[in-house]
Design a protein around this motif. Sequence first.
Motif, short mmCIF file in Angstrom:
data_model
loop_
_atom_site.label_atom_id
_atom_site.label_comp_id
_atom_site.label_asym_id
_atom_site.label_seq_id
_atom_site.Cartn_x
_atom_site.Cartn_y
_atom_site.Cartn_z
N GLN A 71 33.13 42.87 17.64
CA GLN A 71 33.42 41.81 18.68
C GLN A 71 32.28 42.20 19.83
O GLN A 71 31.52 41.62 20.69
CB GLN A 71 34.60 42.27 19.61
N ALA A 72 31.46 43.19 19.86
CA ALA A 72 29.96 43.81 20.57
C ALA A 72 29.04 43.29 20.15
O ALA A 72 28.27 42.04 20.44
CB ALA A 72 30.02 44.78 20.61
N ARG A 73 29.22 42.73 18.35
CA ARG A 73 27.82 41.67 18.14
C ARG A 73 28.21 40.74 18.62
O ARG A 73 27.60 39.51 18.85
CB ARG A 73 28.20 42.16 16.35
N GLN A 74 29.25 39.89 18.74
CA GLN A 74 29.97 38.81 18.93
C GLN A 74 29.39 38.44 20.29
O GLN A 74 28.70 37.18 20.70
CB GLN A 74 31.22 38.46 18.39
N ARG A 75 29.28 38.99 21.00
CA ARG A 75 28.82 39.10 22.70
C ARG A 75 27.78 38.33 22.78
O ARG A 75 27.77 38.71 23.89
CB ARG A 75 30.23 40.56 23.60
N GLY A 77 25.23 37.42 20.15
CA GLY A 77 24.79 36.13 20.33
C GLY A 77 23.49 36.91 18.96
O GLY A 77 22.76 37.94 19.33
N GLU A 78 23.05 35.60 19.02
CA GLU A 78 21.44 36.09 18.26
C GLU A 78 20.49 35.76 19.16
O GLU A 78 19.45 36.10 19.17
CB GLU A 78 21.48 34.72 17.03
N ALA A 79 21.06 35.41 20.52
CA ALA A 79 19.38 34.54 21.01
C ALA A 79 18.26 36.45 21.67
O ALA A 79 16.72 36.28 21.13
CB ALA A 79 20.08 34.25 22.57
N PRO A 80 19.23 37.65 22.26
CA PRO A 80 18.37 38.02 22.03
C PRO A 80 17.85 39.18 20.79
O PRO A 80 16.62 39.61 20.62
CB PRO A 80 18.61 39.52 22.54
N LEU A 81 18.07 38.77 19.33
CA LEU A 81 17.86 39.56 18.31
C LEU A 81 16.53 38.31 17.92
O LEU A 81 15.94 39.18 17.52
CB LEU A 81 18.74 39.50 17.25
N ALA A 82 16.63 37.61 18.67
CA ALA A 82 15.23 36.30 18.36
C ALA A 82 14.78 36.81 18.76
O ALA A 82 13.02 36.65 18.12
CB ALA A 82 15.90 34.39 18.59
N ALA A 83 14.55 36.77 20.16
CA ALA A 83 13.49 37.48 21.23
C ALA A 83 12.94 38.34 20.82
O ALA A 83 11.35 38.31 20.70
CB ALA A 83 14.12 37.25 22.11
N LEU A 84 13.74 39.13 20.30
CA LEU A 84 12.93 40.39 19.41
C LEU A 84 12.21 40.64 18.55
O LEU A 84 10.83 40.60 18.74
CB LEU A 84 14.70 41.80 19.55
N PHE A 85 12.86 39.69 17.41
CA PHE A 85 11.61 39.15 15.97
C PHE A 85 10.45 38.92 16.76
O PHE A 85 9.74 38.65 16.11
CB PHE A 85 12.46 38.18 15.75
N GLU A 86 10.69 37.84 18.08
CA GLU A 86 9.67 37.42 18.30
C GLU A 86 8.65 38.06 18.97
O GLU A 86 6.91 37.80 18.23
CB GLU A 86 10.05 35.71 19.53
N GLN A 87 9.04 38.74 19.82
CA GLN A 87 8.22 39.94 20.16
C GLN A 87 6.99 40.21 18.73
O GLN A 87 6.72 40.84 18.58
CB GLN A 87 9.17 40.91 21.50
N LEU A 88 8.09 41.15 18.12
CA LEU A 88 7.80 41.80 16.46
C LEU A 88 7.06 41.43 16.38
O LEU A 88 5.78 41.94 15.63
CB LEU A 88 9.10 42.85 15.65
#
Length: 139
Positions: A71-75, A77-88
Amino acid sequence: MVAEVDPAWIEQALTLTGTVSLRRRRLPAERIVWLVVGLALFKNEPLWLIVQQLGLACGEGAVPAPSVTVQARQRLGEAPLAALFEQLAQVWGATAPPESARFQGLRSYAVDGVVWSMPDTTENRQAFAGGRSPSGDGA
């Protein structure tokens, strides 16, 4: 790899995407990002074990049930992970890797335990080589 991810980048990714934990949860958003990183590193381990090994649960008591992490992973979402990927990608890609660190013209940061299957043809063998063992060449 975890040492290569600055915790400030996770906070920045969460802020940029408007993903914040309004109330203090056992698994706040920044720790769920670390869980996803852990899932990539320990892909054969169950969620509860990754949460336990990385010490992600806040507060005292047992590790949250796997349904809580799902449930926490669903909350999150993918946007923060995409933003982190762009930063990395920006930080890690700031210096051009040597040609030997490229695969098919693309930057290769890490490949571990991956097997690519392709037809065993003369052209593929010339381009990619093949497996080799003490008893001879493999497919």
